[in-house]
Design a protein around this motif. Structure first.
Motif, PDB file in Angstrom:
ATOM      1  N   GLU A 173      36.647  31.305  42.677  1.00  0.00           N
ATOM      2  CA  GLU A 173      35.900  31.559  42.856  1.00  0.00           C
ATOM      3  C   GLU A 173      33.719  32.177  42.717  1.00  0.00           C
ATOM      4  O   GLU A 173      34.050  31.450  41.484  1.00  0.00           O
ATOM      5  CB  GLU A 173      35.880  33.172  42.721  1.00  0.00           C
ATOM      6  N   ASN A 174      33.660  31.592  43.711  1.00  0.00           N
ATOM      7  CA  ASN A 174      32.371  31.361  44.461  1.00  0.00           C
ATOM      8  C   ASN A 174      31.730  33.501  44.741  1.00  0.00           C
ATOM      9  O   ASN A 174      31.446  33.496  45.635  1.00  0.00           O
ATOM     10  CB  ASN A 174      31.698  30.991  45.785  1.00  0.00           C
ATOM     11  N   HIS A 175      31.165  33.525  43.408  1.00  0.00           N
ATOM     12  CA  HIS A 175      30.799  34.899  43.308  1.00  0.00           C
ATOM     13  C   HIS A 175      28.968  35.308  43.633  1.00  0.00           C
ATOM     14  O   HIS A 175      28.255  34.428  43.077  1.00  0.00           O
ATOM     15  CB  HIS A 175      30.705  35.644  41.754  1.00  0.00           C
ATOM     16  N   SER A 176      29.274  36.129  45.219  1.00  0.00           N
ATOM     17  CA  SER A 176      27.871  35.814  45.203  1.00  0.00           C
ATOM     18  C   SER A 176      27.321  36.905  46.017  1.00  0.00           C
ATOM     19  O   SER A 176      27.990  38.046  45.879  1.00  0.00           O
ATOM     20  CB  SER A 176      27.693  34.095  46.566  1.00  0.00           C
ATOM     21  N   GLN A 177      26.383  37.067  46.285  1.00  0.00           N
ATOM     22  CA  GLN A 177      25.771  38.171  47.550  1.00  0.00           C
ATOM     23  C   GLN A 177      26.536  38.039  48.568  1.00  0.00           C
ATOM     24  O   GLN A 177      27.298  39.561  48.978  1.00  0.00           O
ATOM     25  CB  GLN A 177      24.581  38.303  47.679  1.00  0.00           C
ATOM     26  N   ALA A 178      27.088  37.506  49.242  1.00  0.00           N
ATOM     27  CA  ALA A 178      27.328  37.397  50.708  1.00  0.00           C
ATOM     28  C   ALA A 178      29.135  37.702  49.848  1.00  0.00           C
ATOM     29  O   ALA A 178      30.007  38.049  50.974  1.00  0.00           O
ATOM     30  CB  ALA A 178      27.931  36.313  51.354  1.00  0.00           C
ATOM     31  N   CYS A 179      29.685  36.925  48.567  1.00  0.00           N
ATOM     32  CA  CYS A 179      31.229  36.981  48.769  1.00  0.00           C
ATOM     33  C   CYS A 179      31.402  37.914  47.199  1.00  0.00           C
ATOM     34  O   CYS A 179      32.800  38.114  47.318  1.00  0.00           O
ATOM     35  CB  CYS A 179      31.503  36.279  48.192  1.00  0.00           C
ATOM     36  N   SER A 193      32.168  32.370  37.270  1.00  0.00           N
ATOM     37  CA  SER A 193      33.086  31.732  38.439  1.00  0.00           C
ATOM     38  C   SER A 193      34.807  31.452  38.201  1.00  0.00           C
ATOM     39  O   SER A 193      34.487  30.713  37.350  1.00  0.00           O
ATOM     40  CB  SER A 193      32.285  30.823  39.062  1.00  0.00           C
ATOM     41  N   PRO A 252      27.930  38.005  39.454  1.00  0.00           N
ATOM     42  CA  PRO A 252      26.952  36.788  39.605  1.00  0.00           C
ATOM     43  C   PRO A 252      27.257  35.944  38.178  1.00  0.00           C
ATOM     44  O   PRO A 252      27.137  36.688  37.490  1.00  0.00           O
ATOM     45  CB  PRO A 252      25.942  37.317  39.817  1.00  0.00           C
ATOM     46  N   GLY A 253      26.727  35.172  38.389  1.00  0.00           N
ATOM     47  CA  GLY A 253      26.702  33.833  37.211  1.00  0.00           C
ATOM     48  C   GLY A 253      28.541  33.748  36.582  1.00  0.00           C
ATOM     49  O   GLY A 253      28.084  33.159  35.317  1.00  0.00           O
ATOM     50  N   GLU A 296      34.773  30.046  52.470  1.00  0.00           N
ATOM     51  CA  GLU A 296      33.234  30.071  51.839  1.00  0.00           C
ATOM     52  C   GLU A 296      33.058  30.983  50.436  1.00  0.00           C
ATOM     53  O   GLU A 296      31.997  30.287  50.086  1.00  0.00           O
ATOM     54  CB  GLU A 296      31.974  30.147  52.947  1.00  0.00           C
ATOM     55  N   CYS A 297      34.002  31.148  49.610  1.00  0.00           N
ATOM     56  CA  CYS A 297      34.111  32.574  48.633  1.00  0.00           C
ATOM     57  C   CYS A 297      34.662  31.378  47.672  1.00  0.00           C
ATOM     58  O   CYS A 297      34.727  32.037  46.732  1.00  0.00           O
ATOM     59  CB  CYS A 297      34.307  33.582  49.112  1.00  0.00           C
TER      60      CYS A 297
END
Length: 121
Positions: free
Chosen positions: A74-80, A87, A84-85, A55-56
């Motif tokens: 890569e999925n840079h997010s708060q959860a992962c 990838s 931010p912004g 999921e990341c």
């Protein structure tokens, strides 16, 4: 010339192992981008091609005629986590449409190679 039976058994066992790995990762046609992305996600997880949770990761697909090119990022997010912004690309996969055969740059980042055999726990 006589061949030692234990050697023949080992050769047969090795061939069977390679065939089973090949059959799992290949053999099923891939009809569209969604199937290619799903197959890439499954292979990435099952072959541990990335330390990131599925999921990341992003699986961007491009139809290249006889195969799908999948860019794994890569999925840079708060959860992962991560910036931010941003990838970054981790590696690429080519998935042949007619039989699902996969090659990837995950092992060295540069050359497309077949999947290495893996052990399921």
């Amino acid at each position: 010339m006589m061949i030692c039976r234990p050697i023949v058994r080992r050769v047969i066992a090795a061939a069977a192992l390679l065939a089973s790995v090949h059959a799992w990762a290949n053999g099923l046609p891939v009809a569209n981008d969604n199937e290619a992305a799903t197959r890439a996600a499954d292979i990435t997880r099952d072959y541990a091609l990335s330390k990131d949770r599925t999921e990341c990761l992003f699986f961007d697909t491009a139809d290249k005629g006889s195969y799908f090119l999948v860019r794994v990022r890569e999925n840079h997010s708060q959860a992962c986590g991560g910036e931010p912004g941003v990838s970054p690309v981790l590696f690429f996969m080519k998935i042949r449409k007619r039989d699902g055969h996969i090659v990837t740059t995950a092992y060295d980042g540069e050359h497309y190679r077949p999947l290495k055999p893996h052990h399921q726990d």
